[in-house]
Scaffold this active site. Structure first.
Site, PDB file in Angstrom:
ATOM      1  N   ASN A 208      20.930   2.010  -6.115  1.00  0.00           N
ATOM      2  CA  ASN A 208      21.660   2.630  -5.002  1.00  0.00           C
ATOM      3  C   ASN A 208      21.364   1.846  -3.725  1.00  0.00           C
ATOM      4  O   ASN A 208      20.586   0.897  -3.740  1.00  0.00           O
ATOM      5  CB  ASN A 208      21.291   4.115  -4.869  1.00  0.00           C
ATOM      6  CG  ASN A 208      19.814   4.314  -4.608  1.00  0.00           C
ATOM      7  OD1 ASN A 208      19.286   3.858  -3.591  1.00  0.00           O
ATOM      8  ND2 ASN A 208      19.120   4.963  -5.531  1.00  0.00           N
ATOM      9  N   PRO A 303      13.460  12.760 -14.445  1.00  0.00           N
ATOM     10  CA  PRO A 303      12.656  13.882 -13.933  1.00  0.00           C
ATOM     11  C   PRO A 303      12.866  14.019 -12.432  1.00  0.00           C
ATOM     12  O   PRO A 303      13.016  13.010 -11.737  1.00  0.00           O
ATOM     13  CB  PRO A 303      11.213  13.441 -14.230  1.00  0.00           C
ATOM     14  CG  PRO A 303      11.273  11.962 -14.449  1.00  0.00           C
ATOM     15  CD  PRO A 303      12.655  11.651 -14.942  1.00  0.00           C
ATOM     16  N   LYS A 337      18.930  22.969  -0.938  1.00  0.00           N
ATOM     17  CA  LYS A 337      18.070  22.025  -1.666  1.00  0.00           C
ATOM     18  C   LYS A 337      16.593  22.381  -1.477  1.00  0.00           C
ATOM     19  O   LYS A 337      15.797  22.295  -2.402  1.00  0.00           O
ATOM     20  CB  LYS A 337      18.350  20.600  -1.154  1.00  0.00           C
ATOM     21  CG  LYS A 337      17.995  19.514  -2.133  1.00  0.00           C
ATOM     22  CD  LYS A 337      18.530  18.151  -1.696  1.00  0.00           C
ATOM     23  CE  LYS A 337      19.928  17.886  -2.218  1.00  0.00           C
ATOM     24  NZ  LYS A 337      20.426  16.559  -1.876  1.00  0.00           N
ATOM     25  N   LYS A 341      14.355  23.114  -4.766  1.00  0.00           N
ATOM     26  CA  LYS A 341      13.260  22.222  -5.166  1.00  0.00           C
ATOM     27  C   LYS A 341      11.891  22.869  -4.947  1.00  0.00           C
ATOM     28  O   LYS A 341      10.925  22.468  -5.564  1.00  0.00           O
ATOM     29  CB  LYS A 341      13.328  20.928  -4.366  1.00  0.00           C
ATOM     30  CG  LYS A 341      14.688  20.230  -4.472  1.00  0.00           C
ATOM     31  CD  LYS A 341      14.546  18.827  -4.971  1.00  0.00           C
ATOM     32  CE  LYS A 341      15.896  18.142  -5.012  1.00  0.00           C
ATOM     33  NZ  LYS A 341      15.854  16.890  -5.724  1.00  0.00           N
TER      34      LYS A 341
HETATM   35  N1  CTP Z   1      14.138  13.358  -5.699  1.00  0.00           N
HETATM   36  C1  CTP Z   1      13.103  13.176  -6.587  1.00  0.00           C
HETATM   37  N2  CTP Z   1      13.374  12.924  -7.896  1.00  0.00           N
HETATM   38  C2  CTP Z   1      14.635  12.859  -8.334  1.00  0.00           C
HETATM   39  C3  CTP Z   1      15.713  13.038  -7.426  1.00  0.00           C
HETATM   40  C4  CTP Z   1      15.421  13.285  -6.099  1.00  0.00           C
HETATM   41  O1  CTP Z   1      11.937  13.232  -6.191  1.00  0.00           O
HETATM   42  N3  CTP Z   1      14.891  12.604  -9.619  1.00  0.00           N
HETATM   43  C5  CTP Z   1      13.800  13.687  -4.296  1.00  0.00           C
HETATM   44  C6  CTP Z   1      14.169  12.639  -3.280  1.00  0.00           C
HETATM   45  O2  CTP Z   1      13.094  11.747  -3.070  1.00  0.00           O
HETATM   46  C7  CTP Z   1      14.442  13.483  -2.059  1.00  0.00           C
HETATM   47  C8  CTP Z   1      14.990  14.780  -2.630  1.00  0.00           C
HETATM   48  O3  CTP Z   1      14.551  14.808  -3.977  1.00  0.00           O
HETATM   49  O4  CTP Z   1      13.253  13.813  -1.378  1.00  0.00           O
HETATM   50  C9  CTP Z   1      16.455  14.966  -2.577  1.00  0.00           C
HETATM   51  O5  CTP Z   1      17.124  13.862  -3.072  1.00  0.00           O
HETATM   52  P1  CTP Z   1      18.710  13.851  -3.106  1.00  0.00           P
HETATM   53  O6  CTP Z   1      19.148  12.623  -3.790  1.00  0.00           O
HETATM   54  O7  CTP Z   1      19.253  14.170  -1.763  1.00  0.00           O
HETATM   55  O8  CTP Z   1      18.977  15.132  -3.956  1.00  0.00           O
HETATM   56  P2  CTP Z   1      19.246  15.335  -5.472  1.00  0.00           P
HETATM   57  O9  CTP Z   1      18.089  16.023  -6.091  1.00  0.00           O
HETATM   58  O10 CTP Z   1      19.641  14.071  -6.104  1.00  0.00           O
HETATM   59  O11 CTP Z   1      20.428  16.380  -5.412  1.00  0.00           O
HETATM   60  P3  CTP Z   1      22.018  16.126  -5.327  1.00  0.00           P
HETATM   61  O12 CTP Z   1      22.291  14.917  -6.159  1.00  0.00           O
HETATM   62  O13 CTP Z   1      22.574  17.379  -5.883  1.00  0.00           O
HETATM   63  O14 CTP Z   1      22.336  15.964  -3.878  1.00  0.00           O
END
Ligand code: CTP
Length: 398
Positions: A208, A303, A337, A341
C-alpha cells in the site's frame, strides 16, 4: 549523553561477542565508563586483552580471583554500576538468570545486584524459539529485566530467523533511554509503522502507499521525550529514526510476531498500514504466464494486530493507540473503529487522494478517545507526532 555513567558489561560466550567490542567503543565515545566481565565461554570468542584495551579497564573473569575480592568484592562490583548490560546474552546466561544460579562470576553478579539489567540476547534461532528459552524470557521480563533484540536475519550458524544480537548502536539506544531525562524516561513504548508487503511469489507482492512518515515521526518524538522505543517497521520509504530499537519486518504476520515479542510495553502506538489480507497460498516459485489463463489469487485474512493487543488480558499495555486511515465519514468510522478494536485512542486521518496526506508531509487528524473527538488543525507530521507524544506522556504519568 552517557557521560559519567558506569556500565558493567557482561560478555557471554557467543559469536556475537565480537560486536561487544564495538559496543564498548560506542559506549566509551559517549562518555560512559565500561567495566567488562568476560565469561569463560566468552573468552573463546574474544580475548581478555582486546576487551580490556578497548574498555581501558581491567577485565573481570573469575569469581575466585582473590586479588579482585581484596580490591573489590563481587557484591560491590555488581552494585557500583548504574546499569548492567549482558551482551551477548546467551541461552545459558538467560537460563541461569531466570533460575537464580550463581556458579560463576557473571551469574553471581547478576544475582547479587539491585542495579537495572539490560540483556541483548544472541543465540541460534532454534535455541531462541525453544520453549525453555521462551519461558526464561517471560520470567526475566516479569522480574523487570529489559531486553533489546534479538533481531531477525542471517546467522553465523547458517540459519535464518530471530536470534541475532541487536546491533551495537541499537544497544546504545536502549542504554541511553535507561538514563534519558524527560517525561517518558524509563518507559518502553512500541510503535508499528510503514506498510506491509504480502508476497504473491518470490518476486511480487501486494503493498500500500504508506511511506511510514507518520509512524517514524511518532517514534522519534517519543524517543526525544526519553522513551525506549521498539520500532517495528514494514518496508517504509523513509529511514527509521535514530535512538530507537528497530525491528524490520515485511508481512503482517511477521509484524504480529515482532509485536508479540516486544511485549510487555507501557504503551503501544499502531501507526502501521497493515494489509488486511494476504495471498493465501503464496507461490515459492515465480508465477509464469500460461496459455491456461490468468492466475487467480485467493486471499486469507491477516491477524488484526491492534485488536489482538487491545484485547489482551495479561500483557495489555496501559495505553493502546491505533490509527485509522479513512476516505469518508472519518469521525464516525473512527469512533466505531475504536470500539471495535478495543483500543484507548484512535488517531484518525483522511487519506483520500485529494488531501495529499498519504505519502505527504502534513496530516490533519482527529483524536478519538473515551472523552470524544478532538480535531487538530492541519500541521506537519512531525508536529502531529510531538503533540501526540506529549499526550501520551501526560496519560502515562497522570
Ligand atoms: N491494524 C493492525 N492490524 C491489521 C490491520 C490494522 O494492527 N491487520 C491497525 C493499524 O495499524 C491501525 C488500525 O489497525 O492502527 C486501523 O487500521 P485501518 O487500516 O484504518 O483499519 P482496518 O482495521 O483495516 O479497518 P477497515 O479496513 O475496515 O477500515
Amino acid at each position: 549523553m552517557l557521560a559519567g555513567k558506569r556500565i558493567l558489561l557482561i560478555i557471554g560466550g557467543g559469536i556475537a561477542a565480537y560486536k561487544s567490542l564495538d559496543l564498548i567503543r560506542r559506549l566509551a565515545e559517549r562518555g560512559a565508563s565500561v567495566t567488562p566481565v568476560l565469561t569463560k565461554a566468552g573468552e573463546e570468542f574474544v580475548t581478555p586483552l582486546s576487551v580490556s584495551a578497548l574498555a581501558g579497564q581491567k577485565v573481570y573473569r573469575d569469581l575466585f580471583d582473590l586479588t579482585d575480592e581484596a580490591e573489590m568484592g563481587h557484591i560491590q562490583l555488581s552494585r557500583s554500576a548504574d546499569l548492567i548490560v549482558v551482551a551477548p546474552g546467551t541461552a545459558d546466561l538467560m537460563a541461569k538468570m531466570a533460575q537464580g544460579f550463581a556458579n560463576d562470576l557473571a551469574s553471581t553478579l547478576l544475582l547479587a545486584t539491585d542495579t537495572p539489567v539490560l540483556v541483548a540476547p544472541a543465540m541460534n534461532v532454534r535455541m531462541w524459539d525453544h520453549p525453555a528459552t521462551q519461558r526464561n524470557l517471560e520470567t526475566l521480563k516479569a522480574d523487570g529485566i529489559r531486553f533489546v533484540g534479538p533481531n531477525e536475519g542471517d546467522m553465523a550458524c547458517g540459519e535464518f530467523g530471530p536470534g541475532r544480537m541487536a546491533e551495537p548502536l541499537e544497544i546504545v539506544a536502549a542504554v541511553e533511554s535507561q538514563f534519558a531525562a524527560g517525561p517518558l524516561a524509563g518507559k518502553r513504548i512500541l510503535v508499528t509503522s510503514g506498510p506491509t508487503h504480502e508476497p504473491i511469489d518470490p518476486v511480487r507482492y501486494i503493498a500500500n502507499r504508506s511511506s511510514g512518515a507518520q509512524g517514524t515521526a511518532v517514534a522519534r518524538a517519543l524517543a526525544d521525550l526519553g522513551a525506549h522505543v521498539v520500532f517495528v517497521t514494514g518496508p517504509a520509504s523513509v529511514p527509521p529514526p535514530d535512538g530507537v530499537e528497530v525491528i524490520a519486518v515485511e508481512s503482517a504476520r511477521e509484524m504480529a510476531d515482532a509485536v508479540q515479542a516486544a511485549l510487555p510495553v507501557d504503551a503501544g502506538v499502531f501507526a502501521a498500514a497493515v494489509a488486511d489480507w494476504r495471498v493465501a497460498q503464496a507461490s515459492d516459485r515465480k508465477l509464469k504466464k500460461s496459455k491456461d489463463g490468468l492466475p487467480v489469487l485467493e486471499f486469507a485474512e491477516n491477524p488484526d494486530i491492534l485488536a489482538g493487543v487491545s484485547q489482551m488480558k495479561k500483557s495489555r499495555p496501559g495505553l493502546v493507540v491505533g490509527f485509522a486511515a479513512e476516505t469518508n465519514d472519518v469521525e464516525a468510522h473512527a469512533i466505531a473503529k475504536r470500539k471495535r478494536k478495543g483500543c484507548d485512542w484512535i488517531v484518525a486521518n483522511d487519506v483520500s487522494p485529494g488531501t495529499g496526506i498519504m505519502g505527504g508531509s502534513e496530516n490533519a487528524v482527529i483524536l478519538i478517545s473515551e472523552d470524544g473527538a478532538e480535531a487538530w488543525p492541519r500541521m506537519g507530521k512531525d508536529a502531529v507526532a510531538r503533540q501526540l507524544a506529549d499526550r501520551i506522556a501526560a496519560a502515562l504519568n497522570g
